[in-house]
Design an enzyme around this catalytic site. Structure first.
Site, short mmCIF file in Angstrom:
data_model
loop_
_atom_site.label_atom_id
_atom_site.label_comp_id
_atom_site.label_asym_id
_atom_site.label_seq_id
_atom_site.Cartn_x
_atom_site.Cartn_y
_atom_site.Cartn_z
CG HIS A 121 -1.82 1.19 1.30
ND1 HIS A 121 -1.92 1.92 2.46
CD2 HIS A 121 -2.62 1.80 0.40
CE1 HIS A 121 -2.76 2.93 2.26
NE2 HIS A 121 -3.20 2.89 1.03
CB CYS A 145 0.81 2.01 8.04
SG CYS A 145 2.53 1.94 8.57
CG HIS A 146 -2.58 3.16 5.81
ND1 HIS A 146 -1.27 3.20 5.43
CD2 HIS A 146 -2.92 4.44 6.10
CE1 HIS A 146 -0.83 4.44 5.49
NE2 HIS A 146 -1.80 5.22 5.89
N GLY A 147 -3.97 -0.89 8.07
CA GLY A 147 -4.84 -2.02 8.33
C GLY A 147 -4.92 -3.10 7.27
#
Length: 181
Positions: A121, A145-147
């Site tokens: 990502h 960080c963003h799952g």
């Protein structure tokens, strides 16, 4: 006739001057651009790590380690038989970036999974390699960080990451030694 010959000589001299100026300018531009082009080559310390050999003997089934290769973390996991079976049982229709487990491991060495440990990502380093770290909803890796959630084969299963964790070029030198790169 003398005028025609004189005019022809001028034309020849002018052409020569244009060509000489263009050649000088071209060489000058190349000399000026060379440092910029050269700076895009990999650094010497990165080239020194073009390949790395790892001893797999100490890694027990179910354990994973992290090594550095070309400035990036590489996850090496010795998967248990159950982890291998789970990874092989996943249908391609369930995957965001469809890829079979067999495409991500070496034949005959299905228990060994080697992945570049960088989330696809935004480049964070997923958790799940060290003991006690969150492995996500699918028993692989979790990017805090963003799952993004990766399964036991490093395939993206949930979250914003668009691609599976990358499998680097690697080869088994012996049953207990692998060369990455």
């Amino acid at each position: 006739m003398a005028d025609t010959m004189h005019g022809g000589e001028e034309h020849t001299r002018r052409d020569f001057l244009y060509l000489a100026a263009a050649a000088t300018g071209g060489v000058g531009a190349a000399v000026a651009l060379w440092p910029f082009v050269s700076s895009m080559n990999p650094a010497a310390d990165t080239l020194a790590l073009a390949s790395v050999e790892v001893d797999l003997a100490p890694i027990q089934p179910g354990q994973a380690i992290k090594v550095m290769w070309r400035g990036k973390p590489v996850f090496i996991r010795n998967r248990t038989e159950d982890e291998v079976k789970q990874a092989q049982a996943v249908g391609l229709a369930e995957l965001i970036d469809p890829q079979t487990d067999a495409d991500r491991v070496k034949a005959g060495k299905e228990n060994w999974l080697v992945l570049v440990g960088v989330c696809t990502h935004l480049g964070c380093i997923p958790l799940g390699t060290n003991s006690g770290e969150a492995k996500g909803d699918f028993g692989g890796w979790f990017c805090p960080c963003h799952g993004s959630h990766y399964d036991g084969s490093g395939r993206i299963r949930k979250g914003p990451a668009p691609k599976n964790l990358q499998v680097p070029e690697y080869a088994f030198l012996t049953d207990t030694r692998v060369k990455i790169g």
